[in-house]
Design a protein around this motif. Structure first.
Motif, mmCIF file in Angstrom:
data_model
loop_
_atom_site.group_PDB
_atom_site.id
_atom_site.type_symbol
_atom_site.label_atom_id
_atom_site.label_comp_id
_atom_site.label_asym_id
_atom_site.label_seq_id
_atom_site.Cartn_x
_atom_site.Cartn_y
_atom_site.Cartn_z
ATOM 1 N N VAL A 185 3.811 0.388 5.710
ATOM 2 C CA VAL A 185 3.324 0.220 4.338
ATOM 3 C C VAL A 185 4.025 -0.980 3.705
ATOM 4 O O VAL A 185 5.260 -1.044 3.662
ATOM 5 C CB VAL A 185 3.589 1.480 3.486
ATOM 6 N N TYR A 186 3.210 -1.929 3.248
ATOM 7 C CA TYR A 186 3.730 -3.097 2.541
ATOM 8 C C TYR A 186 3.254 -3.063 1.094
ATOM 9 O O TYR A 186 2.181 -2.547 0.795
ATOM 10 C CB TYR A 186 3.241 -4.396 3.198
ATOM 11 N N ALA A 187 4.053 -3.644 0.221
ATOM 12 C CA ALA A 187 3.664 -3.811 -1.172
ATOM 13 C C ALA A 187 3.600 -5.301 -1.478
ATOM 14 O O ALA A 187 4.347 -6.097 -0.898
ATOM 15 C CB ALA A 187 4.660 -3.120 -2.092
ATOM 16 N N ALA A 188 2.694 -5.676 -2.393
ATOM 17 C CA ALA A 188 2.497 -7.081 -2.733
ATOM 18 C C ALA A 188 2.689 -7.273 -4.230
ATOM 19 O O ALA A 188 2.149 -6.512 -5.030
ATOM 20 C CB ALA A 188 1.098 -7.530 -2.310
ATOM 21 N N GLU A 189 3.427 -8.318 -4.603
ATOM 22 C CA GLU A 189 3.839 -8.478 -5.996
ATOM 23 C C GLU A 189 3.845 -9.954 -6.389
ATOM 24 O O GLU A 189 4.123 -10.827 -5.569
ATOM 25 C CB GLU A 189 5.251 -7.897 -6.154
ATOM 26 N N PRO A 190 3.534 -10.258 -7.649
ATOM 27 C CA PRO A 190 3.642 -11.648 -8.102
ATOM 28 C C PRO A 190 5.094 -12.116 -8.144
ATOM 29 O O PRO A 190 5.985 -11.351 -8.522
ATOM 30 C CB PRO A 190 3.063 -11.614 -9.526
ATOM 31 N N VAL A 191 5.339 -13.365 -7.775
ATOM 32 C CA VAL A 191 6.676 -13.945 -7.916
ATOM 33 C C VAL A 191 7.138 -13.867 -9.370
ATOM 34 O O VAL A 191 8.317 -13.635 -9.654
ATOM 35 C CB VAL A 191 6.678 -15.412 -7.427
ATOM 36 N N ASN A 192 6.193 -14.049 -10.305
ATOM 37 C CA ASN A 192 6.535 -14.054 -11.730
ATOM 38 C C ASN A 192 6.861 -12.663 -12.283
ATOM 39 O O ASN A 192 7.295 -12.550 -13.427
ATOM 40 C CB ASN A 192 5.389 -14.648 -12.555
ATOM 41 N N ILE A 202 -1.492 -2.307 2.944
ATOM 42 C CA ILE A 202 -0.856 -3.088 1.899
ATOM 43 C C ILE A 202 -1.588 -2.890 0.583
ATOM 44 O O ILE A 202 -2.823 -2.834 0.546
ATOM 45 C CB ILE A 202 -0.773 -4.586 2.284
ATOM 46 N N ALA A 203 -0.821 -2.755 -0.485
ATOM 47 C CA ALA A 203 -1.380 -2.547 -1.828
ATOM 48 C C ALA A 203 -0.527 -3.300 -2.830
ATOM 49 O O ALA A 203 0.655 -3.574 -2.586
ATOM 50 C CB ALA A 203 -1.406 -1.061 -2.171
ATOM 51 N N PRO A 204 -1.088 -3.642 -3.990
ATOM 52 C CA PRO A 204 -0.293 -4.287 -5.037
ATOM 53 C C PRO A 204 0.736 -3.316 -5.598
ATOM 54 O O PRO A 204 0.520 -2.102 -5.598
ATOM 55 C CB PRO A 204 -1.327 -4.647 -6.109
ATOM 56 N N ILE A 205 1.823 -3.866 -6.134
ATOM 57 C CA ILE A 205 2.825 -3.013 -6.763
ATOM 58 C C ILE A 205 3.231 -3.546 -8.132
ATOM 59 O O ILE A 205 3.487 -4.733 -8.301
ATOM 60 C CB ILE A 205 4.076 -2.837 -5.875
ATOM 61 N N GLY A 206 3.191 -2.652 -9.098
ATOM 62 C CA GLY A 206 3.737 -2.901 -10.436
ATOM 63 C C GLY A 206 4.731 -1.781 -10.655
ATOM 64 O O GLY A 206 5.879 -1.838 -10.239
ATOM 65 N N SER A 208 -5.645 -7.262 -7.844
ATOM 66 C CA SER A 208 -6.210 -6.874 -6.549
ATOM 67 C C SER A 208 -6.078 -7.959 -5.506
ATOM 68 O O SER A 208 -6.166 -7.684 -4.298
ATOM 69 C CB SER A 208 -7.685 -6.513 -6.708
ATOM 70 N N ALA A 209 -5.918 -9.208 -5.945
ATOM 71 C CA ALA A 209 -5.865 -10.340 -5.018
ATOM 72 C C ALA A 209 -4.473 -10.562 -4.440
ATOM 73 O O ALA A 209 -4.315 -11.301 -3.461
ATOM 74 C CB ALA A 209 -6.326 -11.608 -5.733
ATOM 75 N N VAL A 210 -3.465 -9.933 -5.016
ATOM 76 C CA VAL A 210 -2.095 -10.193 -4.588
ATOM 77 C C VAL A 210 -1.858 -9.817 -3.121
ATOM 78 O O VAL A 210 -1.221 -10.584 -2.388
ATOM 79 C CB VAL A 210 -1.080 -9.498 -5.528
ATOM 80 N N PRO A 211 -2.374 -8.670 -2.625
ATOM 81 C CA PRO A 211 -2.173 -8.381 -1.202
ATOM 82 C C PRO A 211 -2.729 -9.456 -0.269
ATOM 83 O O PRO A 211 -2.042 -9.875 0.674
ATOM 84 C CB PRO A 211 -2.907 -7.041 -1.010
#
Length: 325
Positions: free
Chosen positions: A209-216, A184-188, A288-291
């Motif tokens: 593979v997962y991606a992590a993203e802010p709700v905002n 898992i990694a952050p995604i922009g 970096s904390a989003v995952p």
């Protein structure tokens, strides 16, 4: 190389490109460590393996892609320098790489970008041109800069050279940790996630593979569900590195290889960032904390699994820590 030309050609990098990239950049980057935390394992019910790109040169994974692009230029192109637009980590990473090669670099940055990242760009010898904090303003300002200089455009993520470079991170992780069930990694914009997909699809296709993203700033998650790119112009989130939209090259990897895109609220991101600072005694930036935030939020998805977590950077403005605002 102009942005429009990059998009028209849509060159898909292969794992052979990743191997070339790793050999090209290995003397310019760190082989970053993988750390674990018993506390976070118990909290999530998973075995978490944190690939610490916060310890990378220039403080972020983006030095991999930037170095691959810079050191892959022929002498004629290199003499004209490089240019990009970036909210921070790609800007300072490209400045670092260009400085190592001794060529000029110009970066278009939002005026609201963290001062720590602006200072780092200048410290590496980069020239900053400021713009308004929107994708439209960034790309319009950048077009003017490139027209004036003729510099090679190194896109922050929608560039096959950059994606191949970012893929060297997961390539290393697969050698450092065996038997992973998920990554898992952050995604922009999707550069790191695309690189991860490139490595995993070639070397370990059973890994999810997962991606992590802010709700905002969840345009990638909404794009994933809709089946086409949805781009927000100027989202607001503490995770300043994740405000940019997907582009066609990164969308290729996200739409074909990502299992799911998970989201976290601002409060969940800040809580996860504090947990890593407190429990692992390392400095990471909010992106970096989003995952970890999404893993905690979706424990049932990761419980009992061996999960690689990419901590993408550690460039934090110490005068603007999110829990002090």
């Amino acid at each position: 190389m102009s942005e429009s030309n990059t998009l028209e050609k849509l060159i898909i990098p292969t794992f052979a490109d990743v191997e070339v990239a790793h050999e090209r950049i290995r003397t310019h980057i760190h082989l970053t460590p993988v750390l674990t935390s018993d506390y976070l394992n118990k909290l999530t019910g998973a075995q978490l393996y944190f690939k610490c790109e916060n310890f990378q040169k220039a403080g972020a994974f983006k030095v991999r892609g930037a170095s691959n692009a810079v050191f892959g230029l022929d002498e004629s192109m290199a003499s004209k320098g490089v240019a990009t637009h970036s909210s921070g980590n790609h800007a300072l990473s490209l400045s670092y790489a260009a400085g190592r090669r001794g060529i000029p670099v110009t970066v278009v940055m939002p005026r609201t970008a963290p001062e720590a990242k602006k200072a780092a760009v200048r410290g590496y010898g980069g020239t900053i041109v400021e713009c308004e904090p929107s994708t439209r303003s960034r790309e319009k300002t950048f077009a003017r800069v490139v027209a004036q200089s003729g510099a090679d455009f190194v896109h922050p993520y929608n560039d096959p050279r950059v994606i191949a470079g970012q893929a060297t991170c997961s390539r290393e992780l697969l050698e450092q940790v065996s038997g992973l069930d998920a990554l898992i990694a952050p995604i922009g914009g999707g550069g790191m996630v695309s690189g991860t997909c490139l490595t995993v699809s070639s070397q370990a296709p059973d890994i999810r593979v997962y991606a992590a993203e802010p709700v905002n700033a969840d345009d990638a998650a909404r794009s994933f569900k809709a089946g086409h790119i949805i781009a927000d112009d100027a989202p607001s989130t503490v995770a300043d590195g994740l405000k940019v939209p997907l582009k066609d090259l990164t969308w290729h990897f996200v739409s074909n290889y990502v299992t799911d895109i998970l989201t976290a609220t601002e409060e969940e991101i800040i809580d996860a960032m504090q947990l890593i600072w407190q429990r692992m005694k390392i400095v990471i930036e909010p992106s970096s904390a989003v995952p970890l935030a999404t893993i905690i939020k979706n424990r049932e998805l990761f419980a009992g699994k061996r999960v690689g977590v990419i901590l993408t950077g550690g460039n934090v403005d110490m005068d603007r820590l999110p829990w002090n605002n």
